[in-house]
Design an enzyme around this catalytic site. Structure first.
Site, PDB file in Angstrom:
ATOM      1  CG  ASP A   1     -10.942   5.889  -2.910  1.00  0.00           C
ATOM      2  OD1 ASP A   1     -10.915   6.165  -1.701  1.00  0.00           O
ATOM      3  OD2 ASP A   1     -11.337   6.701  -3.786  1.00  0.00           O
TER       4      ASP A   1
ATOM      5  CG  HIS B   1     -13.351   5.453   5.251  1.00  0.00           C
ATOM      6  ND1 HIS B   1     -14.225   6.382   5.778  1.00  0.00           N
ATOM      7  CD2 HIS B   1     -12.440   6.165   4.535  1.00  0.00           C
ATOM      8  CE1 HIS B   1     -13.881   7.602   5.378  1.00  0.00           C
ATOM      9  NE2 HIS B   1     -12.794   7.495   4.632  1.00  0.00           N
TER      10      HIS B   1
ATOM     11  CG  HIS C   1      -8.073   5.995   2.996  1.00  0.00           C
ATOM     12  ND1 HIS C   1      -8.565   6.392   1.772  1.00  0.00           N
ATOM     13  CD2 HIS C   1      -8.702   6.778   3.914  1.00  0.00           C
ATOM     14  CE1 HIS C   1      -9.447   7.374   1.937  1.00  0.00           C
ATOM     15  NE2 HIS C   1      -9.543   7.622   3.239  1.00  0.00           N
TER      16      HIS C   1
END
Ligand code: 5GP
Ligand code: ZN
Length: 115
Positions: free
Chosen positions: A30, A101, A103
């Protein structure tokens, strides 16, 4: 999807710090990490959220994503220390990129409930 940030990252049009990639999925760091280790796992195929995946594709798509996560978690050492997987879906959950997505957060104490 031509105007999607994560489709562009998957296509290599926008650079990313990759931990794992294959023909279907990509796991990368990220850009604005919320923990010492903060990864994002995406499938190259564009769906905004889990509930958008056609039923006949769910097992394969989520299976490939999970397989990539297993490799990535070992690669960055989170298999030893623990981690949290998070999927934000929709505005109410704070989703800012409408491409499904997962995380991966780790490397620090993670409060529960998350708030
Ligand atoms: P969401 O808020 O949709 O659950 O998560 C989107 C995540 O994408 C955020 O954590 C944000 O920091 C990350 N992000 C946004 N733009 C980029 C980018 O260009 N590159 C990378 N690697 N991550 C990004
Ligand atoms: Zn996309």
């Amino acid at each position: 999807m031509s105007d999607c940030l994560f489709c562009k990252i998957a296509a290599g049009e926008i650079p990313s710090d990759k931990v794992f990639e294959d023909d279907c999925v990509l796991v990368f760091r990220d850009i604005s990490p919320q923990a010492p280790t903060h990864l994002l796992a995406i499938h190259r195929k564009h769906y905004a959220a889990v509930h958008d995946i056609p039923p006949e594709e769910v097992a394969t798509l989520m299976g490939r994503l999970t397989a990539a996560l297993c490799i990535s978690l070992r690669r960055v050492g989170l298999d030893k220390s623990g981690y949290r997987l998070v999927v934000n879906s929709g505005e109410i959950a704070g989703q800012t990129v409408p491409h499904l997505h997962i995380h991966v957060l780790g490397g620090r104490e993670l409060a529960w409930p998350p708030g």
